[in-house]
Design a protein around this motif. Structure first.
Motif, PDB file in Angstrom:
ATOM      1  N   THR A 189       0.790  -1.072  -0.022  1.00 17.13           N
ATOM      2  CA  THR A 189      -0.117   0.015   0.038  1.00 17.13           C
ATOM      3  C   THR A 189       0.911   1.384   0.080  1.00 17.13           C
ATOM      4  OG1 THR A 189      -1.692  -1.003   1.205  1.00 17.13           O
ATOM      5  CG2 THR A 189      -1.693   1.361   1.171  1.00 17.13           C
ATOM      6  N   THR A 190       1.487   1.528   1.189  1.00 18.93           N
ATOM      7  CA  THR A 190       2.414   2.684   1.300  1.00 18.93           C
ATOM      8  C   THR A 190       3.725   2.347   0.861  1.00 18.93           C
ATOM      9  OG1 THR A 190       1.415   3.387   3.173  1.00 18.93           O
ATOM     10  CG2 THR A 190       3.605   4.169   2.884  1.00 18.93           C
ATOM     11  N   LEU A 191       4.210   0.985   0.876  1.00 22.76           N
ATOM     12  CA  LEU A 191       5.463   0.717   0.383  1.00 22.76           C
ATOM     13  C   LEU A 191       5.307  -0.081  -1.180  1.00 22.76           C
ATOM     14  CD1 LEU A 191       6.764  -1.511   3.506  1.00 22.76           C
ATOM     15  CD2 LEU A 191       7.014   1.172   2.825  1.00 22.76           C
ATOM     16  N   ASN A 192       6.342   0.084  -1.994  1.00 27.04           N
ATOM     17  CA  ASN A 192       6.246  -0.354  -3.234  1.00 27.04           C
ATOM     18  C   ASN A 192       6.702  -1.655  -3.258  1.00 27.04           C
ATOM     19  OD1 ASN A 192       9.066  -0.592  -3.067  1.00 27.04           O
ATOM     20  ND2 ASN A 192       9.604   1.361  -4.265  1.00 27.04           N
ATOM     21  N   ASP A 193       6.872  -2.406  -4.448  1.00 29.67           N
ATOM     22  CA  ASP A 193       7.001  -4.014  -4.372  1.00 29.67           C
ATOM     23  C   ASP A 193       8.323  -4.424  -3.709  1.00 29.67           C
ATOM     24  OD1 ASP A 193       4.488  -4.568  -5.449  1.00 29.67           O
ATOM     25  OD2 ASP A 193       5.174  -4.874  -7.107  1.00 29.67           O
ATOM     26  N   ALA A 194       9.317  -3.275  -3.660  1.00 31.94           N
ATOM     27  CA  ALA A 194      10.733  -3.616  -3.233  1.00 31.94           C
ATOM     28  C   ALA A 194      10.432  -3.355  -1.585  1.00 31.94           C
ATOM     29  CB  ALA A 194      11.698  -2.698  -3.923  1.00 31.94           C
ATOM     30  N   GLY A 195       9.528  -3.000  -1.101  1.00 37.74           N
ATOM     31  CA  GLY A 195       9.463  -2.796   0.176  1.00 37.74           C
ATOM     32  C   GLY A 195       9.828  -1.392   0.858  1.00 37.74           C
ATOM     33  N   GLU A 196       9.776  -0.279  -0.047  1.00 39.76           N
ATOM     34  CA  GLU A 196      10.207   0.821   0.081  1.00 39.76           C
ATOM     35  C   GLU A 196       9.407   1.961   0.036  1.00 39.76           C
ATOM     36  OE1 GLU A 196      13.490   0.407  -2.524  1.00 39.76           O
ATOM     37  OE2 GLU A 196      14.981  -0.497  -1.556  1.00 39.76           O
ATOM     38  N   VAL A 197       9.684   2.902   0.723  1.00 39.54           N
ATOM     39  CA  VAL A 197       8.910   4.261   0.570  1.00 39.54           C
ATOM     40  C   VAL A 197       9.523   5.103  -0.597  1.00 39.54           C
ATOM     41  CG1 VAL A 197       8.400   6.268   1.354  1.00 39.54           C
ATOM     42  CG2 VAL A 197       8.315   4.133   2.851  1.00 39.54           C
ATOM     43  N   SER A 198       8.798   5.146  -1.671  1.00 42.82           N
ATOM     44  CA  SER A 198       8.978   6.090  -2.897  1.00 42.82           C
ATOM     45  C   SER A 198       9.497   7.669  -2.313  1.00 42.82           C
ATOM     46  CB  SER A 198       8.272   6.033  -4.058  1.00 42.82           C
ATOM     47  OG  SER A 198       6.946   6.960  -3.661  1.00 42.82           O
ATOM     48  N   GLU A 199      10.171   8.409  -3.105  1.00 41.33           N
ATOM     49  CA  GLU A 199       9.952   9.795  -2.637  1.00 41.33           C
ATOM     50  C   GLU A 199       8.804  10.444  -2.635  1.00 41.33           C
ATOM     51  OE1 GLU A 199      11.540  13.421  -1.197  1.00 41.33           O
ATOM     52  OE2 GLU A 199      12.412  11.452  -1.076  1.00 41.33           O
ATOM     53  N   ARG A 200       8.036  10.470  -3.854  1.00 43.28           N
ATOM     54  CA  ARG A 200       6.844  10.981  -4.019  1.00 43.28           C
ATOM     55  C   ARG A 200       5.839  10.517  -2.928  1.00 43.28           C
ATOM     56  NH1 ARG A 200       3.591  11.327  -9.754  1.00 43.28           N
ATOM     57  NH2 ARG A 200       1.810  12.376  -9.208  1.00 43.28           N
ATOM     58  N   LEU A 208       9.497  -3.699  13.139  1.00 45.71           N
ATOM     59  CA  LEU A 208       9.607  -3.613  11.443  1.00 45.71           C
ATOM     60  C   LEU A 208       8.800  -2.587  10.982  1.00 45.71           C
ATOM     61  CD1 LEU A 208       8.961  -7.370  10.913  1.00 45.71           C
ATOM     62  CD2 LEU A 208      11.109  -6.296  10.998  1.00 45.71           C
ATOM     63  N   SER A 209       8.502  -1.521  11.889  1.00 46.97           N
ATOM     64  CA  SER A 209       7.708  -0.352  11.485  1.00 46.97           C
ATOM     65  C   SER A 209       8.328   0.876  11.829  1.00 46.97           C
ATOM     66  CB  SER A 209       6.323  -0.334  11.892  1.00 46.97           C
ATOM     67  OG  SER A 209       5.509  -1.589  11.986  1.00 46.97           O
ATOM     68  N   MET A 210       9.079   1.004  12.667  1.00 48.63           N
ATOM     69  CA  MET A 210       9.815   2.315  13.230  1.00 48.63           C
ATOM     70  C   MET A 210      10.726   2.975  12.243  1.00 48.63           C
ATOM     71  SD  MET A 210       8.938   3.774  15.959  1.00 48.63           S
ATOM     72  CE  MET A 210      10.348   5.104  16.052  1.00 48.63           C
ATOM     73  N   ASP A 211      11.432   2.223  11.389  1.00 49.51           N
ATOM     74  CA  ASP A 211      12.365   2.982  10.322  1.00 49.51           C
ATOM     75  C   ASP A 211      11.388   3.547   9.274  1.00 49.51           C
ATOM     76  OD1 ASP A 211      14.295   1.784  11.333  1.00 49.51           O
ATOM     77  OD2 ASP A 211      15.174   0.382   9.748  1.00 49.51           O
ATOM     78  N   ILE A 212      10.227   3.114   9.024  1.00 51.45           N
ATOM     79  CA  ILE A 212       9.422   3.523   7.823  1.00 51.45           C
ATOM     80  C   ILE A 212       8.714   4.840   8.600  1.00 51.45           C
ATOM     81  CG2 ILE A 212       7.271   3.362   6.495  1.00 51.45           C
ATOM     82  CD1 ILE A 212       8.181   0.376   6.732  1.00 51.45           C
ATOM     83  N   TYR A 213       8.289   4.836   9.711  1.00 45.61           N
ATOM     84  CA  TYR A 213       7.747   5.900  10.621  1.00 45.61           C
ATOM     85  C   TYR A 213       8.715   6.866  10.507  1.00 45.61           C
ATOM     86  CZ  TYR A 213       5.517   8.395  14.709  1.00 45.61           C
ATOM     87  OH  TYR A 213       4.882   9.234  15.514  1.00 45.61           O
ATOM     88  N   GLN A 214       9.676   6.732  10.866  1.00 45.24           N
ATOM     89  CA  GLN A 214      10.843   8.002  10.874  1.00 45.24           C
ATOM     90  C   GLN A 214      11.120   8.327   9.315  1.00 45.24           C
ATOM     91  OE1 GLN A 214      13.579   5.537  13.235  1.00 45.24           O
ATOM     92  NE2 GLN A 214      13.089   6.462  15.223  1.00 45.24           N
ATOM     93  N   GLN A 215      11.294   7.598   8.379  1.00 43.33           N
ATOM     94  CA  GLN A 215      11.376   7.920   7.240  1.00 43.33           C
ATOM     95  C   GLN A 215      10.490   8.808   6.587  1.00 43.33           C
ATOM     96  OE1 GLN A 215      12.089   4.471   4.488  1.00 43.33           O
ATOM     97  NE2 GLN A 215      12.467   5.566   2.870  1.00 43.33           N
ATOM     98  N   LEU A 216       9.015   8.412   7.278  1.00 46.55           N
ATOM     99  CA  LEU A 216       7.869   9.428   6.575  1.00 46.55           C
ATOM    100  C   LEU A 216       7.925  10.758   7.373  1.00 46.55           C
ATOM    101  CD1 LEU A 216       5.289   6.623   6.148  1.00 46.55           C
ATOM    102  CD2 LEU A 216       6.195   7.706   4.269  1.00 46.55           C
ATOM    103  N   GLY A 217       8.803  10.817   8.376  1.00 52.51           N
ATOM    104  CA  GLY A 217       8.531  12.029   9.381  1.00 52.51           C
ATOM    105  C   GLY A 217       7.425  12.274   9.982  1.00 52.51           C
ATOM    106  N   LEU A 218       6.686  11.071  10.463  1.00 51.03           N
ATOM    107  CA  LEU A 218       5.213  11.214  10.957  1.00 51.03           C
ATOM    108  C   LEU A 218       5.532  11.470  12.406  1.00 51.03           C
ATOM    109  CD1 LEU A 218       3.748   7.841   9.614  1.00 51.03           C
ATOM    110  CD2 LEU A 218       3.286  10.341   8.963  1.00 51.03           C
ATOM    111  N   LYS A 219       4.625  12.077  12.905  1.00 51.55           N
ATOM    112  CA  LYS A 219       4.416  12.730  14.374  1.00 51.55           C
ATOM    113  C   LYS A 219       3.028  12.070  14.970  1.00 51.55           C
ATOM    114  CE  LYS A 219       6.940  16.909  13.791  1.00 51.55           C
ATOM    115  NZ  LYS A 219       7.686  16.552  12.605  1.00 51.55           N
ATOM    116  N   SER A 220       2.386  11.022  14.398  1.00 49.61           N
ATOM    117  CA  SER A 220       1.156  10.759  14.648  1.00 49.61           C
ATOM    118  C   SER A 220       1.342   9.410  15.391  1.00 49.61           C
ATOM    119  CB  SER A 220       0.080  10.297  13.338  1.00 49.61           C
ATOM    120  OG  SER A 220       1.086   9.479  12.633  1.00 49.61           O
ATOM    121  N   PRO A 221       0.147   8.805  16.015  1.00 48.55           N
ATOM    122  CA  PRO A 221       0.105   7.724  16.506  1.00 48.55           C
ATOM    123  C   PRO A 221       0.539   6.518  15.500  1.00 48.55           C
ATOM    124  CG  PRO A 221      -1.771   8.796  17.169  1.00 48.55           C
ATOM    125  CD  PRO A 221      -1.324   9.630  16.014  1.00 48.55           C
TER     126      PRO A 221
END
Length: 272
Positions: A13-24, A49-62
């Motif tokens: 959903t949020t991650l592409n097929d490589a399991g990564e967050v795209s810049e867009r 397995l979620s914290m890296d993505i949370y930080q990468q997205l720059g989230l401040k939410s729950p």
């Protein structure tokens, strides 16, 4: 424009097929957050397995983990933080009866810790990812080490034909009012035991109350059967183009692009 709550699944959903967050995707989520909306990860993944993505997205939410069983703002006190748990006795019971039920490994997990009786995970890399990979990342699953209840129990059966037996055993012994035993799909030998009545919409509804957001302003994006409840609950339940066909009946909309084509980002860009 009213403040919106946007629940986002991670894998496919949020991650592409490589399991990564795209810049867009990162930029689209950042824009939503900067505009005052609440964008929150709601995933089946554990915290580790979620914290890296949370930080990468720059989230401040729950962040909502274990398919709705755990909700918190990482490294912050939040008045609405919660943790629904399953009885640790179930994990010990499964290990003791592993031979009879053709169980290869059992993993018990909470917010900060993981316990397992085997460091040999499934051969399928997409499933093995959820099982602890090296001995320095987990504790042995026994009564000496596991002294608290946990948020989730993962089971790897010898093969998918033993799933029904394991489901029946746990449900009959511990009660459908206490636990739910979910499978990971037709061919997967993995099962997951979660607290009864808890699903991804649990976290979505708690956040909706916490941030005083109108039901009409709740969005949920997902692709798989574990997203069913939150897509069904949200006023704007959005299925990814690459999502499970079975979810089309309850989705309010479907993205025009897949997770590998920045489908989530393109949809968010339209909203804002």
């Amino acid at each position: 424009m009213g403040r919106k709550l946007i629940g986002i699944d991670l894998d496919r959903t949020t991650l592409n097929d490589a399991g990564e967050v795209s810049e867009r995707t990162r930029q689209a989520i950042q824009k939503m957050q900067q505009a005052g909306h609440v964008v929150a990860i709601i995933t089946g993944r554990p915290v580790r397995l979620s914290m890296d993505i949370y930080q990468q997205l720059g989230l401040k939410s729950p962040m909502i983990n274990f398919n709705g069983a755990l909700g918190e703002i990482p490294n912050e006190l939040w008045d609405y933080a919660y943790s629904y748990q399953v009885d640790r006795e179930i994990a010990f019971d499964l290990i003791e009866n592993a031979a009879d039920m053709a169980i290869k490994s059992v993993v018990a997990e909470s917010r900060a810790d993981v316990w397992t009786n085997s460091h040999i995970g499934p051969t399928n890399p997409n499933e093995a990812f959820f099982f602890p990979q090296s001995t320095d990342t987990y504790h042995m699953l026994d009564r000496l080490n596991l002294k608290t209840n946990i948020n989730s129990i993962l089971i790897e059966a010898q093969n998918s034909t033993h799933q029904a037996m394991i489901q029946d055993y746990v449900t009959n012994r511990y009660g459908a009012d206490r636990v739910t035993v979910n499978t990971w799909g037709a061919d997967s030998p993995v099962l997951e035991i979660v607290p009864a009545g808890v699903a991804k919409d649990t976290g979505l509804q708690i956040m909706q109350r916490a941030f005083d957001i109108k039901k009409d302003d709740v969005y949920a994006f997902g692709d798989g059967m574990n997203d069913y409840e939150m897509i069904d609950y949200a006023a704007h339940g959005v299925l990814m183009k690459n999502g499970q066909p079975a979810l089309k009946a309850i989705a309010n909309d479907i993205t025009s692009y897949t997770n590998d084509e920045d489908g989530l980002a393109k949809y968010l860009e339209q909203i804002i």
